[in-house]
Design an enzyme around this catalytic site. Structure first.
Site, PDB file in Angstrom:
ATOM      1  N   ARG A  15       3.350   4.461   4.559  1.00  0.00           N
ATOM      2  CA  ARG A  15       2.726   3.230   4.300  1.00  0.00           C
ATOM      3  C   ARG A  15       2.023   3.258   2.538  1.00  0.00           C
ATOM      4  O   ARG A  15       2.812   2.704   1.841  1.00  0.00           O
ATOM      5  CB  ARG A  15       1.735   2.718   5.128  1.00  0.00           C
ATOM      6  CG  ARG A  15       1.379   1.151   5.075  1.00  0.00           C
ATOM      7  CD  ARG A  15       0.575   1.039   4.205  1.00  0.00           C
ATOM      8  NE  ARG A  15      -0.882   1.598   4.100  1.00  0.00           N
ATOM      9  CZ  ARG A  15      -1.995   1.563   3.267  1.00  0.00           C
ATOM     10  NH1 ARG A  15      -1.559   0.907   2.027  1.00  0.00           N
ATOM     11  NH2 ARG A  15      -2.987   2.445   3.366  1.00  0.00           N
ATOM     12  N   HIS A 209      -7.846   8.671  -3.331  1.00  0.00           N
ATOM     13  CA  HIS A 209      -6.556   8.675  -4.269  1.00  0.00           C
ATOM     14  C   HIS A 209      -7.176   9.746  -5.093  1.00  0.00           C
ATOM     15  O   HIS A 209      -8.350   9.856  -5.638  1.00  0.00           O
ATOM     16  CB  HIS A 209      -6.455   7.284  -4.852  1.00  0.00           C
ATOM     17  CG  HIS A 209      -5.615   6.334  -3.994  1.00  0.00           C
ATOM     18  ND1 HIS A 209      -4.280   6.053  -4.117  1.00  0.00           N
ATOM     19  CD2 HIS A 209      -6.069   5.939  -2.725  1.00  0.00           C
ATOM     20  CE1 HIS A 209      -3.938   5.407  -2.968  1.00  0.00           C
ATOM     21  NE2 HIS A 209      -5.045   5.060  -2.228  1.00  0.00           N
ATOM     22  N   CYS A 240      -1.723   1.874  -4.951  1.00  0.00           N
ATOM     23  CA  CYS A 240      -1.689   0.291  -4.664  1.00  0.00           C
ATOM     24  C   CYS A 240      -1.063  -0.372  -5.591  1.00  0.00           C
ATOM     25  O   CYS A 240      -1.318  -0.129  -6.918  1.00  0.00           O
ATOM     26  CB  CYS A 240      -3.028   0.060  -4.346  1.00  0.00           C
ATOM     27  SG  CYS A 240      -3.188  -1.351  -3.903  1.00  0.00           S
ATOM     28  N   ASN A 249      -2.081   9.315  -3.342  1.00  0.00           N
ATOM     29  CA  ASN A 249      -3.486   9.509  -2.303  1.00  0.00           C
ATOM     30  C   ASN A 249      -3.269  11.268  -2.656  1.00  0.00           C
ATOM     31  O   ASN A 249      -2.354  11.709  -2.956  1.00  0.00           O
ATOM     32  CB  ASN A 249      -3.014   9.189  -1.051  1.00  0.00           C
ATOM     33  CG  ASN A 249      -2.806   7.809  -0.973  1.00  0.00           C
ATOM     34  OD1 ASN A 249      -2.004   7.215  -1.299  1.00  0.00           O
ATOM     35  ND2 ASN A 249      -3.719   7.163  -0.203  1.00  0.00           N
TER      36      ASN A 249
END
Ligand code: HMG
Ligand code: MG
Length: 299
Positions: A15, A209, A240, A249
């Site tokens: 995701r 992150h 993002c 991340n």
């Protein structure tokens, strides 16, 4: 505070890792990734998002991914849901756990989900009600806990406010996200001290992150603050779409290496995890963002 004996890793690669990818990634490749991650022993995998495809095109096929993964008993397969529509689509796809996501900064909330913080919290209430009816667990996220790409500094008290609201409305755990990866170990400890006064620490998770290369130090600082759940992404994939310049991340392989070195149990097999990372990097045609994977392949 002493270190925990066991840590839960939440794999967000399919995701958070893939949502930012511009190139198309097939459902089959996503399914292969999720199945490789469960084979490696991850107990919780964030598989996709039921968000607007206009906002995050890469997550558009999440329902198909859920339909094709091999569900391993005991593994939680979760999805993001920004509103009731997303929740209903998730349930229709057989999702048993969702995550709602708010921000600690107003500007980021507007850019990411097109509403204010208080509007977002109000939007989650019907999700919580529907989740209770369907027996679906809901995890909460707070973004920008150590800085915002639009507003700069974010007060820990503001993070605590949003985390408290999510916890009070029924999120069983609240993950605190350093969306832009700018936080340092000292700031991380202060943030958990403040938020931990309002939400029990065993209900908090860290989501780091690695933009400034501080994620590992921040995880260690969090462990010292009694945090026992961390989100990480295979091969350090991610970023993002609404936090420009925010790189991946923290890599799951690297967090596992840290935890193994501390003698902290996770149930995850490093060799299988490295294989999962290799596979997805081949699909993406990109070198891994994991330092451990790089070191191992150089051997
Ligand atoms: P909006 O434009 O204000 O929504 O977006 P709307 O209700 O006005 O609807 C606009 C259109 O979207 C309509 O379609 C709706 O049907 C559709 P149209 O009539 O134009 O054809 N729509 C949807 N479609 C599919 N699924 C849905 C859905 N809802 C509405 N659920 C909205 C508001 C929240 C939907 C939008 O802003 C959005 O989808 N945002 C998602 C952003 C996102 O996914 N960001 C990345 C995840 S957060 C993150 O990465 C941070 C995290 O990792 C932690 C950290 O690092 O800090 C979690
Ligand atoms: Mg994130």
């Amino acid at each position: 505070m002493s270190l925990p004996t066991h840590v839960r890793l939440i794999e967000v690669g399919p995701r958070d890792g893939l949502q930012n990818e511009a190139q198309p990634i097939s459902v089959a490749d996503k399914v292969q990734l999720v199945d490789a991650l469960s084979a490696a022993g991850l107990g919780y995998i964030e598989v996709g998002s039921f968000v607007s495809p206009k906002w995050v095109p890469q997550m558009a096929g999440s329902g198909d991914v859920f339909a094709q993964i091999q569900r391993k008993p005991g593994v939680t397969y979760a999805a993001l849901a920004p509103n009731l529509r997303g929740f209903e689509d998730a349930v229709a796809a057989g999702v048993k756990e969702v995550a709602v996501f708010a921000a600690a900064s107003e500007a980021f909330s507007q850019r990411n989900i097109n509403c204010s913080i208080s509007e977002s919290l109000a939007r989650f209430v019907p999700i919580m009600d529907a989740a209770k009816q369907h027996g679906v667990n809901v995890r909460g996220y707070v973004s920008c806990v150590l800085g915002c790409p639009y507003e700069g500094a974010v007060a820990p008290e503001q993070v605590a406010f949003v985390a408290r609201e999510l916890y009070a409305m029924g999120c069983y755990e609240v993950s605190l996200g350093d969306t832009i990866g700018a936080g340092t170990a000292g700031a991380t400890r202060r943030m958990f001290e403040v938020v931990g006064a309002d939400v029990p620490r065993n209900k908090l998770a860290g989501h780091f992150h690695d933009t400034y290369g501080q994620a590992m130090a921040n995880i260690y600082a969090s462990l010292l603050e009694g945090i026992e759940v961390f989100d990480s992404s295979i091969a350090g994939l991610g970023g993002c779409p609404y936090a420009k310049g925010a790189s991946g991340n923290v890599a799951t392989e690297d967090v596992l290496y840290l935890l193994n070195g501390l003698g902290i149990e996770t149930g995850i097999d490093m060799e299988q995890l490295l294989l999962a990372g290799e596979q997805i990097c081949t699909v993406l045609g990109r070198p891994t963002g994991s330092r451990v994977a790089k070191a191992r392949s150089a051997k």
